[in-house]
Design a protein around this motif. Structure first.
Motif, PDB file in Angstrom:
ATOM      1  N   GLU A 101     -12.457   2.047   7.217  1.00  0.00           N
ATOM      2  CA  GLU A 101     -11.135   1.488   7.466  1.00  0.00           C
ATOM      3  C   GLU A 101     -10.257   1.598   6.218  1.00  0.00           C
ATOM      4  O   GLU A 101     -10.755   1.610   5.095  1.00  0.00           O
ATOM      5  CB  GLU A 101     -11.243   0.021   7.893  1.00  0.00           C
ATOM      6  N   LEU A 102      -8.937   1.652   6.437  1.00  0.00           N
ATOM      7  CA  LEU A 102      -8.001   1.722   5.321  1.00  0.00           C
ATOM      8  C   LEU A 102      -8.072   0.438   4.501  1.00  0.00           C
ATOM      9  O   LEU A 102      -7.996  -0.664   5.037  1.00  0.00           O
ATOM     10  CB  LEU A 102      -6.578   1.921   5.857  1.00  0.00           C
ATOM     11  N   GLN A 103      -8.218   0.578   3.181  1.00  0.00           N
ATOM     12  CA  GLN A 103      -8.314  -0.563   2.278  1.00  0.00           C
ATOM     13  C   GLN A 103      -6.945  -0.867   1.656  1.00  0.00           C
ATOM     14  O   GLN A 103      -5.960  -0.163   1.894  1.00  0.00           O
ATOM     15  CB  GLN A 103      -9.335  -0.266   1.172  1.00  0.00           C
ATOM     16  N   ARG A 104      -6.887  -1.904   0.859  1.00  0.00           N
ATOM     17  CA  ARG A 104      -5.631  -2.291   0.196  1.00  0.00           C
ATOM     18  C   ARG A 104      -5.130  -1.145  -0.692  1.00  0.00           C
ATOM     19  O   ARG A 104      -5.909  -0.532  -1.414  1.00  0.00           O
ATOM     20  CB  ARG A 104      -5.861  -3.537  -0.661  1.00  0.00           C
ATOM     21  N   LEU A 105      -3.836  -0.889  -0.649  1.00  0.00           N
ATOM     22  CA  LEU A 105      -3.251   0.194  -1.433  1.00  0.00           C
ATOM     23  C   LEU A 105      -2.895  -0.288  -2.835  1.00  0.00           C
ATOM     24  O   LEU A 105      -2.374  -1.388  -3.009  1.00  0.00           O
ATOM     25  CB  LEU A 105      -1.997   0.738  -0.747  1.00  0.00           C
ATOM     26  N   GLU A 106      -3.168   0.559  -3.823  1.00  0.00           N
ATOM     27  CA  GLU A 106      -2.814   0.244  -5.202  1.00  0.00           C
ATOM     28  C   GLU A 106      -1.301   0.405  -5.392  1.00  0.00           C
ATOM     29  O   GLU A 106      -0.696   1.343  -4.854  1.00  0.00           O
ATOM     30  CB  GLU A 106      -3.557   1.166  -6.169  1.00  0.00           C
ATOM     31  N   PRO A 107      -0.660  -0.475  -6.158  1.00  0.00           N
ATOM     32  CA  PRO A 107       0.804  -0.439  -6.285  1.00  0.00           C
ATOM     33  C   PRO A 107       1.356   0.790  -6.998  1.00  0.00           C
ATOM     34  O   PRO A 107       2.529   1.105  -6.870  1.00  0.00           O
ATOM     35  CB  PRO A 107       1.116  -1.715  -7.073  1.00  0.00           C
ATOM     36  N   GLY A 108       0.525   1.496  -7.782  1.00  0.00           N
ATOM     37  CA  GLY A 108       1.008   2.657  -8.523  1.00  0.00           C
ATOM     38  C   GLY A 108       1.606   3.733  -7.647  1.00  0.00           C
ATOM     39  O   GLY A 108       2.502   4.474  -8.079  1.00  0.00           O
ATOM     40  N   ILE A 109       1.149   3.839  -6.388  1.00  0.00           N
ATOM     41  CA  ILE A 109       1.669   4.884  -5.512  1.00  0.00           C
ATOM     42  C   ILE A 109       3.147   4.674  -5.217  1.00  0.00           C
ATOM     43  O   ILE A 109       3.910   5.631  -5.064  1.00  0.00           O
ATOM     44  CB  ILE A 109       0.853   4.947  -4.197  1.00  0.00           C
ATOM     45  N   ALA A 110       3.579   3.415  -5.154  1.00  0.00           N
ATOM     46  CA  ALA A 110       4.994   3.132  -4.899  1.00  0.00           C
ATOM     47  C   ALA A 110       5.848   3.620  -6.065  1.00  0.00           C
ATOM     48  O   ALA A 110       6.936   4.173  -5.871  1.00  0.00           O
ATOM     49  CB  ALA A 110       5.202   1.638  -4.664  1.00  0.00           C
ATOM     50  N   LEU A 111       5.356   3.445  -7.291  1.00  0.00           N
ATOM     51  CA  LEU A 111       6.077   3.916  -8.474  1.00  0.00           C
ATOM     52  C   LEU A 111       6.214   5.436  -8.443  1.00  0.00           C
ATOM     53  O   LEU A 111       7.301   5.981  -8.675  1.00  0.00           O
ATOM     54  CB  LEU A 111       5.341   3.479  -9.747  1.00  0.00           C
ATOM     55  N   ILE A 112       5.116   6.121  -8.153  1.00  0.00           N
ATOM     56  CA  ILE A 112       5.149   7.591  -8.106  1.00  0.00           C
ATOM     57  C   ILE A 112       6.120   8.064  -7.025  1.00  0.00           C
ATOM     58  O   ILE A 112       6.961   8.941  -7.265  1.00  0.00           O
ATOM     59  CB  ILE A 112       3.740   8.150  -7.838  1.00  0.00           C
ATOM     60  N   ALA A 113       6.012   7.494  -5.836  1.00  0.00           N
ATOM     61  CA  ALA A 113       6.841   7.932  -4.712  1.00  0.00           C
ATOM     62  C   ALA A 113       8.324   7.731  -4.986  1.00  0.00           C
ATOM     63  O   ALA A 113       9.157   8.565  -4.629  1.00  0.00           O
ATOM     64  CB  ALA A 113       6.430   7.183  -3.448  1.00  0.00           C
ATOM     65  N   ARG A 114       8.686   6.612  -5.639  1.00  0.00           N
ATOM     66  CA  ARG A 114      10.097   6.318  -5.902  1.00  0.00           C
ATOM     67  C   ARG A 114      10.656   7.164  -7.045  1.00  0.00           C
ATOM     68  O   ARG A 114      11.842   7.497  -7.061  1.00  0.00           O
ATOM     69  CB  ARG A 114      10.279   4.837  -6.218  1.00  0.00           C
ATOM     70  N   LYS A 115       9.801   7.512  -8.010  1.00  0.00           N
ATOM     71  CA  LYS A 115      10.270   8.202  -9.213  1.00  0.00           C
ATOM     72  C   LYS A 115      10.266   9.728  -9.090  1.00  0.00           C
ATOM     73  O   LYS A 115      11.028  10.407  -9.786  1.00  0.00           O
ATOM     74  CB  LYS A 115       9.395   7.809 -10.405  1.00  0.00           C
ATOM     75  N   CYS A 116       9.407  10.272  -8.246  1.00  0.00           N
ATOM     76  CA  CYS A 116       9.197  11.725  -8.284  1.00  0.00           C
ATOM     77  C   CYS A 116      10.361  12.514  -7.692  1.00  0.00           C
ATOM     78  O   CYS A 116      10.588  13.666  -8.062  1.00  0.00           O
ATOM     79  CB  CYS A 116       7.893  12.090  -7.587  1.00  0.00           C
ATOM     80  N   GLY A 117      11.091  11.930  -6.738  1.00  0.00           N
ATOM     81  CA  GLY A 117      12.233  12.628  -6.160  1.00  0.00           C
ATOM     82  C   GLY A 117      11.871  13.816  -5.293  1.00  0.00           C
ATOM     83  O   GLY A 117      12.659  14.761  -5.163  1.00  0.00           O
ATOM     84  N   VAL A 118      10.688  13.814  -4.681  1.00  0.00           N
ATOM     85  CA  VAL A 118      10.254  14.901  -3.799  1.00  0.00           C
ATOM     86  C   VAL A 118       9.854  14.307  -2.448  1.00  0.00           C
ATOM     87  O   VAL A 118       9.667  13.096  -2.324  1.00  0.00           O
ATOM     88  CB  VAL A 118       9.067  15.681  -4.406  1.00  0.00           C
ATOM     89  N   PRO A 119       9.707  15.150  -1.399  1.00  0.00           N
ATOM     90  CA  PRO A 119       9.276  14.628  -0.102  1.00  0.00           C
ATOM     91  C   PRO A 119       7.917  13.924  -0.204  1.00  0.00           C
ATOM     92  O   PRO A 119       7.015  14.398  -0.888  1.00  0.00           O
ATOM     93  CB  PRO A 119       9.176  15.886   0.768  1.00  0.00           C
TER      94      PRO A 119
END
Length: 219
Positions: free
Chosen positions: A131-149
């Protein structure tokens, strides 16, 4: 070509040759089937965010896409002779688990801006129960900063093929769904983005499980 556009990413010979072998192997051993490939851009930076069921996931997610992908790997793996060379050749980026590895996050964001495709497993490690486990918050930082799809991805069946704690894999069907690019990523707060990623991946997993039941009923 626009001078400001990232240069095309050259596929390394080891990656190219390995993909042929892995494609045959995953088709025969796991009856690998995927959908939504058209949602993944063929060039330019792209971030694929997936659940993590087993060691098989990076290869299964990447092998059917017509472009090379990089991935994050535990820093301990880069200390293993031979393996360190192999995963570097395959484009892995070392990251220290649970240590807030700012250097790895910066390298990840830069690679994306330079036009690389990258697979990230925001759970941080393999699921212990499928089952999907708790997501680490770092992914939100990467997704918001990278500027790619940002493409949500779901993989189903690889936990049954190679459960956590098992020494070797076994034959079992594996299915993958590449979702549509996430909208308004930069407009969401980190917590909101994390919730949206979680919700989207869970939805894709649920769809794959429904499809798997239908396949079983027809077989």
């Amino acid at each position: 070509m626009n001078p400001s556009s990232p240069a095309p990413i050259i596929e390394r010979p080891l990656y190219r040759g390995g993909r042929v072998i892995v494609r045959i192997f995953t088709s025969v051993m796991f009856d690998l089937k995927v959908r939504g490939i058209e949602n993944v851009p063929k060039t330019g930076g792209v971030l694929l965010v997936s659940n993590h069921q087993s060691y098989l996931d990076p290869a299964c997610i990447a092998v059917r896409l017509p472009r090379p992908l990089s991935f994050l790997a535990k820093s301990e793996l880069f200390e293993v002779p031979g393996l360190a060379w192999l995963i570097r050749e395959l484009g892995a980026i070392p990251i220290r688990q649970g240590a807030g590895d700012i250097g790895a996050l910066r390298e990840t964001i830069q690679k994306l801006r330079d036009g690389h495709g990258l697979i990230v497993f925001p759970e941080g490690t393999r699921t212990p129960n499928g089952e999907l486990q708790r997501l680490e918050p770092g992914i939100a930082l990467i997704a918001r900063k990278c500027g790619v799809p940002v493409i949500p991805v779901a993989i189903e069946g690889s936990f049954d093929a190679w459960p956590t704690g098992s020494r070797i894999f076994q034959s079992h069907p594996i299915r993958i769904a590449y979702g549509t690019p996430m909208a308004n990523v930069q407009d969401l707060k980190p917590a909101e983005l994390l919730q949206e990623i979680d919700r989207t991946i869970r939805s894709l997993i649920a769809e794959l499980r429904i499809e798997a039941k239908r396949e079983n009923q027809l077989s």
